[in-house]
Design a protein around this motif. Structure first.
Motif, PDB file in Angstrom:
ATOM      1  N   GLU A 148       0.832  -1.209   0.000  1.00  0.00           N
ATOM      2  CA  GLU A 148       0.000   0.000   0.000  1.00  0.00           C
ATOM      3  C   GLU A 148       0.863   1.254   0.000  1.00  0.00           C
ATOM      4  OE1 GLU A 148      -3.560  -2.287   2.448  1.00  0.00           O
ATOM      5  OE2 GLU A 148      -2.116  -1.040   3.523  1.00  0.00           O
ATOM      6  N   LEU A 149       1.931   1.232   0.784  1.00  0.00           N
ATOM      7  CA  LEU A 149       2.817   2.393   0.846  1.00  0.00           C
ATOM      8  C   LEU A 149       3.523   2.605  -0.487  1.00  0.00           C
ATOM      9  CD1 LEU A 149       3.861   4.599   2.740  1.00  0.00           C
ATOM     10  CD2 LEU A 149       5.630   3.009   3.520  1.00  0.00           C
ATOM     11  N   GLU A 150       3.847   1.530  -1.171  1.00  0.00           N
ATOM     12  CA  GLU A 150       4.459   1.657  -2.500  1.00  0.00           C
ATOM     13  C   GLU A 150       3.516   2.353  -3.469  1.00  0.00           C
ATOM     14  OE1 GLU A 150       7.589  -2.054  -2.918  1.00  0.00           O
ATOM     15  OE2 GLU A 150       5.461  -2.447  -3.315  1.00  0.00           O
ATOM     16  N   VAL A 151       2.254   1.987  -3.452  1.00  0.00           N
ATOM     17  CA  VAL A 151       1.266   2.615  -4.334  1.00  0.00           C
ATOM     18  C   VAL A 151       1.059   4.082  -3.959  1.00  0.00           C
ATOM     19  CG1 VAL A 151      -1.156   2.615  -5.049  1.00  0.00           C
ATOM     20  CG2 VAL A 151       0.082   0.451  -4.848  1.00  0.00           C
ATOM     21  N   LEU A 152       0.953   4.356  -2.674  1.00  0.00           N
ATOM     22  CA  LEU A 152       0.661   5.722  -2.218  1.00  0.00           C
ATOM     23  C   LEU A 152       1.819   6.686  -2.460  1.00  0.00           C
ATOM     24  CD1 LEU A 152      -1.154   4.849   1.126  1.00  0.00           C
ATOM     25  CD2 LEU A 152      -2.213   5.784  -0.935  1.00  0.00           C
ATOM     26  N   THR A 153       3.044   6.170  -2.511  1.00  0.00           N
ATOM     27  CA  THR A 153       4.217   7.039  -2.691  1.00  0.00           C
ATOM     28  C   THR A 153       4.891   6.866  -4.050  1.00  0.00           C
ATOM     29  OG1 THR A 153       5.694   5.403  -1.668  1.00  0.00           O
ATOM     30  CG2 THR A 153       4.697   7.075  -0.218  1.00  0.00           C
ATOM     31  N   GLY A 154       4.499   5.841  -4.812  1.00  0.00           N
ATOM     32  CA  GLY A 154       5.127   5.596  -6.102  1.00  0.00           C
ATOM     33  C   GLY A 154       6.578   5.160  -5.993  1.00  0.00           C
ATOM     34  N   THR A 155       6.924   4.492  -4.901  1.00  0.00           N
ATOM     35  CA  THR A 155       8.310   4.051  -4.690  1.00  0.00           C
ATOM     36  C   THR A 155       8.362   2.539  -4.507  1.00  0.00           C
ATOM     37  OG1 THR A 155       8.127   4.386  -2.288  1.00  0.00           O
ATOM     38  CG2 THR A 155       8.964   6.234  -3.619  1.00  0.00           C
ATOM     39  N   ALA A 166       9.914   6.077   2.635  1.00  0.00           N
ATOM     40  CA  ALA A 166       8.584   6.190   2.044  1.00  0.00           C
ATOM     41  C   ALA A 166       7.562   6.678   3.065  1.00  0.00           C
ATOM     42  CB  ALA A 166       8.159   4.841   1.478  1.00  0.00           C
ATOM     43  N   ALA A 167       7.670   6.195   4.305  1.00  0.00           N
ATOM     44  CA  ALA A 167       6.745   6.629   5.352  1.00  0.00           C
ATOM     45  C   ALA A 167       6.902   8.113   5.640  1.00  0.00           C
ATOM     46  CB  ALA A 167       6.976   5.805   6.615  1.00  0.00           C
TER      47      ALA A 167
END
Length: 278
Positions: A148-155, A166-167
């Motif tokens: 989810e964090l990858e999707v929300l930050t594009g990383t 990323a957080a």
């Protein structure tokens, strides 16, 4: 006697391991009164999701208004949202400006940005995910896992250092505290990173031994509703997170071993009550 009144806004899991069912069990076990606004109905079991039916936005809002106007709400947990329209409506419903206008006290809100089930089924489309950003800005805490964090930050996140970076990026984007969950990382221990908004250089690691089990369905739902229950009971955010992590670990250890796939956790912690025979 006062009891924390916790409103869970989430989808229904027919298998009982995640979603609104996990929320109700968690809130009850931790001493709260669970209220619900169901955003979607899913047909699923431990092997996967076979069908999803979103609940109309007006019905989601009607559920919220019904319980808030009578019983009251001390904290909110938001999980699976169901549609972009509902995500936007929730952001408006929990707008701090609206609360001030209505002279209502601010409510602690924990947002678990559910996108994909443990089985891999997609539970939020691109439009719904795009609508998450306004809602994250309303939350007390956002609790994304690594995908989810990858999707929300594009990383891309493959290490604890990348999880932290990323957080911090998401915290700066939203102005919200972030609890980034590192369970998907290939580490022997679980690293959760808590980013404190307003002091983005300030963070803490939660580091605990990994519990090896396939019966981990609903961990994110359980953690977020447990944190919301702690906040509703008056705990600080750090205390609420610590208590919630301990409860999740205990529920993993008590998993009953049901199903052929990703089974449910043991929310009851192995306790059972059978009334005496008459």
């Amino acid at each position: 006697m006062t009891i924390p009144r916790i409103l869970a806004i989430a989808g229904s899991d027919s298998g009982g391991g995640a979603g609104i069912q996990a929320d109700i069990k968690t809130i009850t076990m931790l001493g709260g009164h669970a209220m619900t606004a169901i955003t979607a109905i899913t047909a699923q079991n431990t092997l996967g999701v076979t069908q999803v039916m979103p609940v109309p936005t007006e019905m989601v809002l009607a559920q919220i208004d019904a319980v808030a106007s009578d019983i009251g709400v001390d904290a909110v947990k938001i999980g699976m949202i169901g549609s972009a329209e509902t995500a936007r409506a929730l952001a408006e419903r929990f707008d701090p400006e609206r609360a001030r206008h209505e002279e209502a006290p601010p409510i602690n809100m924990v947002f678990d940005p559910v996108m994909v089930a443990t089985s891999g089924a997609v539970l939020a489309d691109a439009e719904t995910i795009a609508a998450f950003h306004a809602l994250m800005g309303r939350a007390t805490l956002v609790t994304p896992n690594v995908p989810e964090l990858e999707v929300l930050t594009g990383t891309r996140i493959a290490t604890v250092e990348e999880l932290l970076s990323a957080a911090m990026s998401l915290a700066k984007q939203t102005g919200t505290q972030i609890l980034a969950k590192g369970g998907h990382l290939p580490t022997d221990e679980i690293f959760d990173v808590h980013i404190i908004s307003g002091r983005f250089e300030s963070y803490s690691y939660g580091q605990r031994p990994r519990i090896e089990t396939r019966h981990s369905h609903g961990t994110g739902c359980t953690l977020s509703s447990a944190i919301a229950t702690g906040l509703g009971a008056g705990l600080s955010l750090v205390q609420a997170i610590d208590n919630a992590q301990l409860y999740v670990r205990a529920a993993l250890e008590a998993a009953p071993g049901l199903g052929a796939g990703h089974g449910p956790m043991g929310h009851g912690l192995g306790h059972a009550y059978f009334p005496p025979a008459t």
